[in-house]
Design a protein around this motif. Structure first.
Motif, PDB file in Angstrom:
ATOM      1  N   ARG A  73       0.832  -1.206   0.000  1.00 55.76           N
ATOM      2  CA  ARG A  73       0.000   0.000   0.000  1.00 55.76           C
ATOM      3  C   ARG A  73       0.868   1.258   0.000  1.00 55.76           C
ATOM      4  O   ARG A  73       0.557   2.231  -0.703  1.00 55.76           O
ATOM      5  N   ARG A  74       1.947   1.243   0.773  1.00 52.60           N
ATOM      6  CA  ARG A  74       2.844   2.408   0.809  1.00 52.60           C
ATOM      7  C   ARG A  74       3.497   2.635  -0.548  1.00 52.60           C
ATOM      8  O   ARG A  74       3.629   3.776  -1.005  1.00 52.60           O
ATOM      9  N   ILE A  75       3.906   1.570  -1.208  1.00 50.81           N
ATOM     10  CA  ILE A  75       4.543   1.695  -2.524  1.00 50.81           C
ATOM     11  C   ILE A  75       3.547   2.246  -3.533  1.00 50.81           C
ATOM     12  O   ILE A  75       3.876   3.136  -4.325  1.00 50.81           O
ATOM     13  N   ARG A  76       2.309   1.719  -3.505  1.00 53.61           N
ATOM     14  CA  ARG A  76       1.284   2.219  -4.437  1.00 53.61           C
ATOM     15  C   ARG A  76       0.988   3.696  -4.180  1.00 53.61           C
ATOM     16  O   ARG A  76       0.839   4.487  -5.119  1.00 53.61           O
ATOM     17  N   ALA A  77       0.870   4.081  -2.914  1.00 56.86           N
ATOM     18  CA  ALA A  77       0.588   5.469  -2.585  1.00 56.86           C
ATOM     19  C   ALA A  77       1.730   6.368  -3.021  1.00 56.86           C
ATOM     20  O   ALA A  77       1.499   7.459  -3.553  1.00 56.86           O
ATOM     21  N   SER A  78       2.956   5.912  -2.856  1.00 60.97           N
ATOM     22  CA  SER A  78       4.115   6.692  -3.279  1.00 60.97           C
ATOM     23  C   SER A  78       4.149   6.833  -4.794  1.00 60.97           C
ATOM     24  O   SER A  78       4.428   7.928  -5.316  1.00 60.97           O
ATOM     25  N   ALA A  79       3.832   5.753  -5.501  1.00 51.10           N
ATOM     26  CA  ALA A  79       3.808   5.810  -6.971  1.00 51.10           C
ATOM     27  C   ALA A  79       2.694   6.728  -7.455  1.00 51.10           C
ATOM     28  O   ALA A  79       2.879   7.499  -8.398  1.00 51.10           O
ATOM     29  N   ARG A  80       1.542   6.673  -6.798  1.00 50.21           N
ATOM     30  CA  ARG A  80       0.422   7.527  -7.156  1.00 50.21           C
ATOM     31  C   ARG A  80       0.778   9.002  -6.925  1.00 50.21           C
ATOM     32  O   ARG A  80       0.500   9.872  -7.764  1.00 50.21           O
ATOM     33  N   GLN A  81       1.438   9.290  -5.800  1.00 51.83           N
ATOM     34  CA  GLN A  81       1.837  10.655  -5.497  1.00 51.83           C
ATOM     35  C   GLN A  81       2.878  11.153  -6.493  1.00 51.83           C
ATOM     36  O   GLN A  81       2.811  12.301  -6.942  1.00 51.83           O
ATOM     37  N   ALA A  82       3.802  10.297  -6.882  1.00 49.29           N
ATOM     38  CA  ALA A  82       4.811  10.683  -7.862  1.00 49.29           C
ATOM     39  C   ALA A  82       4.165  10.964  -9.218  1.00 49.29           C
ATOM     40  O   ALA A  82       4.569  11.881  -9.923  1.00 49.29           O
ATOM     41  N   ALA A  83       3.142  10.173  -9.582  1.00 51.45           N
ATOM     42  CA  ALA A  83       2.464  10.392 -10.857  1.00 51.45           C
ATOM     43  C   ALA A  83       1.687  11.715 -10.840  1.00 51.45           C
ATOM     44  O   ALA A  83       1.632  12.423 -11.843  1.00 51.45           O
ATOM     45  N   LEU A  84       1.111  12.025  -9.694  1.00 52.58           N
ATOM     46  CA  LEU A  84       0.373  13.292  -9.591  1.00 52.58           C
ATOM     47  C   LEU A  84       1.301  14.505  -9.636  1.00 52.58           C
ATOM     48  O   LEU A  84       0.944  15.549 -10.155  1.00 52.58           O
ATOM     49  N   ASN A  85       2.505  14.347  -9.121  1.00 51.23           N
ATOM     50  CA  ASN A  85       3.473  15.434  -9.111  1.00 51.23           C
ATOM     51  C   ASN A  85       4.195  15.576 -10.454  1.00 51.23           C
ATOM     52  O   ASN A  85       4.959  16.490 -10.645  1.00 51.23           O
ATOM     53  N   GLY A  86       3.977  14.618 -11.352  1.00 48.95           N
ATOM     54  CA  GLY A  86       4.600  14.689 -12.669  1.00 48.95           C
ATOM     55  C   GLY A  86       6.011  14.164 -12.724  1.00 48.95           C
ATOM     56  O   GLY A  86       6.747  14.480 -13.649  1.00 48.95           O
ATOM     57  N   ASN A  87       6.436  13.377 -11.770  1.00 54.43           N
ATOM     58  CA  ASN A  87       7.794  12.818 -11.784  1.00 54.43           C
ATOM     59  C   ASN A  87       7.845  11.598 -12.617  1.00 54.43           C
ATOM     60  O   ASN A  87       7.344  10.671 -12.690  1.00 54.43           O
TER      61      ASN A  87
END
Length: 87
Positions: A73-87
């Motif tokens: 869950r932490r990895i998915r949330a981190s990936a989702r946050q990175a995608a939202l930030n445009g990284n």
């Protein structure tokens, strides 16, 4: 090859059963456990030890699975946050 694996597994299970049987037969001394004021009836020492073993074998994998799901869950949330930030 499959039959050899089955034979090895069967021998391992039989050996494990023999060790457990030997342990139970060798530990027939009666003990009474006390926990937080509650006193269990007297029983052979092998019974609470095997109970603790089985409880540990059940709880250990459950805690491991919980930790694995939490990490995913932490990895998915981190990936989702990175995608939202445009990284």
């Amino acid at each position: 090859m499959r039959n050899l694996k089955r034979l090895i597994v069967a021998l391992f299970v039989l050996l494990l059963a023999a060790v457990v049987l030997f342990f139970v037969l060798e530990n027939q001394q009666a003990v009474s456990l006390v926990l937080f004021g509650w006193s269990a009836p007297a029983m052979p020492v092998a019974v609470p030890l095997l109970g603790a073993l089985l409880l540990g074998l059940a709880v250990g994998p459950l805690l491991g699975a919980y930790g694995l799901q939490r990490s995913k869950r932490r990895i998915r949330a981190s990936a989702r946050q990175a995608a939202l930030n445009g990284n």
